[in-house]
Design a protein around this motif. Structure first.
Motif, short mmCIF file in Angstrom:
data_model
loop_
_atom_site.label_atom_id
_atom_site.label_comp_id
_atom_site.label_asym_id
_atom_site.label_seq_id
_atom_site.Cartn_x
_atom_site.Cartn_y
_atom_site.Cartn_z
N SER A 1 0.73 -1.27 -0.26
CA SER A 1 -0.05 -0.29 0.03
C SER A 1 1.15 0.98 0.12
O SER A 1 0.37 2.42 -0.17
CB SER A 1 -1.00 0.33 1.15
OG SER A 1 0.10 -0.11 2.72
N GLU A 2 2.03 1.25 0.39
CA GLU A 2 3.65 2.48 0.46
C GLU A 2 3.74 2.48 -0.93
O GLU A 2 3.92 3.88 -1.06
CB GLU A 2 4.36 2.32 1.54
CG GLU A 2 3.59 2.44 3.33
CD GLU A 2 4.50 1.33 4.08
OE1 GLU A 2 4.47 2.18 5.15
OE2 GLU A 2 5.66 1.09 3.65
N PRO B 1 2.18 5.88 -3.36
CA PRO B 1 1.93 6.90 -2.60
C PRO B 1 3.88 7.18 -2.75
O PRO B 1 3.92 8.46 -2.94
CB PRO B 1 1.52 7.24 -1.40
CG PRO B 1 0.75 5.74 -1.50
CD PRO B 1 1.48 4.35 -2.32
N VAL B 2 4.87 6.63 -2.06
CA VAL B 2 5.64 6.84 -2.46
C VAL B 2 6.73 7.06 -3.99
O VAL B 2 7.06 8.36 -3.76
CB VAL B 2 7.12 5.30 -1.81
CG1 VAL B 2 8.49 5.84 -2.11
CG2 VAL B 2 6.57 5.78 -0.55
N ARG C 1 5.02 8.53 -6.10
CA ARG C 1 4.44 9.51 -6.40
C ARG C 1 5.51 10.77 -5.48
O ARG C 1 5.96 11.80 -6.40
CB ARG C 1 2.68 9.43 -6.22
CG ARG C 1 2.39 11.28 -6.25
CD ARG C 1 0.58 10.13 -6.76
NE ARG C 1 -0.20 9.35 -5.38
CZ ARG C 1 -0.39 8.77 -5.38
NH1 ARG C 1 -0.25 7.89 -7.31
NH2 ARG C 1 -0.95 7.71 -5.05
N ALA C 2 5.05 10.31 -4.36
CA ALA C 2 6.63 11.22 -3.71
C ALA C 2 7.32 11.51 -4.19
O ALA C 2 8.08 12.84 -4.69
CB ALA C 2 6.56 11.19 -2.30
N ALA D 1 8.62 11.10 0.61
CA ALA D 1 8.81 10.32 0.65
C ALA D 1 8.05 9.82 1.96
O ALA D 1 7.43 8.27 2.04
CB ALA D 1 9.44 9.39 -0.88
N ASP E 1 7.53 10.25 4.90
CA ASP E 1 6.05 10.70 5.38
C ASP E 1 4.98 9.13 4.63
O ASP E 1 3.71 9.60 5.64
CB ASP E 1 5.25 12.19 5.01
CG ASP E 1 6.37 13.11 5.55
OD1 ASP E 1 6.82 12.57 6.79
OD2 ASP E 1 5.97 14.19 5.14
N GLN E 2 4.83 8.94 3.95
CA GLN E 2 4.40 7.64 2.74
C GLN E 2 4.49 6.47 3.89
O GLN E 2 3.97 5.57 3.63
CB GLN E 2 4.14 7.62 2.15
CG GLN E 2 4.03 9.12 1.32
CD GLN E 2 2.74 9.98 1.94
OE1 GLN E 2 1.98 8.97 1.64
NE2 GLN E 2 3.39 10.99 1.39
N VAL E 3 5.25 6.28 4.24
CA VAL E 3 6.12 4.64 5.42
C VAL E 3 5.78 5.05 6.68
O VAL E 3 5.53 5.80 7.67
CB VAL E 3 7.30 4.65 4.53
CG1 VAL E 3 7.72 3.50 5.08
CG2 VAL E 3 8.15 5.17 3.46
N HIS E 4 5.20 3.72 7.58
CA HIS E 4 5.53 3.69 8.91
C HIS E 4 6.23 3.10 9.30
O HIS E 4 7.76 1.96 8.97
CB HIS E 4 4.29 2.26 8.43
CG HIS E 4 3.96 1.71 10.10
ND1 HIS E 4 3.89 0.34 10.11
CD2 HIS E 4 3.96 3.09 10.93
CE1 HIS E 4 3.00 0.64 11.93
NE2 HIS E 4 3.31 2.01 12.49
#
Length: 176
Positions: A115-116, A119-120, A122-123, A166, A168-171
């Motif tokens: 799921s990351e 978004p990563v 894209r960033a 990028a 910020d999109q990761v746990h």
């Protein structure tokens, strides 16, 4: 061209070490008991590392002319039921090498769950950072991980901010 290979083995530690040593000798990989370099010169770098540290919220270290930042994921990573420590490739690796004039070449890999990935990606793209590969390193990992490699050469501050977007999109593990 530099090639990287990841290895995995189970069994007697001495036999595994001997087999790995033999393979490294055949590959002409330099083997030494000495640390890479303990000289003062190896600890300085032509980069504004405080800008990088502040943007990423993590401190890195100089190693052989490269500023390296390792950022662990929040989850415990396992492969085939065994824990994979951060130092064995389960942490995000970010490397900055100065290219002059306040610029740096960056490379490394994000360690992501499915799921990351988008978004990563894209960033990174929005920040002018190129994704160079996405692949798996393990066969039976939990959680299932994807390794996204990246590259760019630009202003250090711009790149650090893009990498933070990028991240910020990761746990991530907090307080590292």
């Amino acid at each position: 061209e530099t090639m990287y290979m990841h290895v995995l083995g189970h069994g007697d530690p001495e036999k595994l070490a001997a087999a790995l040593h033999s393979a490294l000798q055949q590959s002409a990989t330099p083997l030494s008991d000495a640390p890479a370099s303990a000289t003062a010169a190896s600890k300085t770098i032509d980069l504004d590392t405080s800008t990088i540290d502040q943007a990423l919220g993590r401190k890195g270290k100089v190693n052989g002319g490269v500023y390296q930042v390792s950022i662990p994921r929040a989850e415990t990573i396992k492969d085939d039921g065994m824990e994979v420590p951060d130092a064995m490739g389960s942490a995000i690796a970010i490397n900055f090498q100065p290219t002059g004039g306040g610029k740096a070449a960056i490379t490394g890999d994000f360690v992501l769950i499915a799921s990351e990935v988008n978004p990563v990606l894209r960033a990174l793209r929005e920040s002018g950072i190129e994704m160079t590969a996405v692949h798996n390193h393990m066969l039976d990992d939990e959680p299932r991980l994807f390794f996204m490699h990246f590259w760019a050469n630009d202003d250090v501050g711009k790149l650090a901010k893009g990498l933070k977007l990028a991240l910020d999109q990761v746990h991530l593990k907090t307080g590292s």
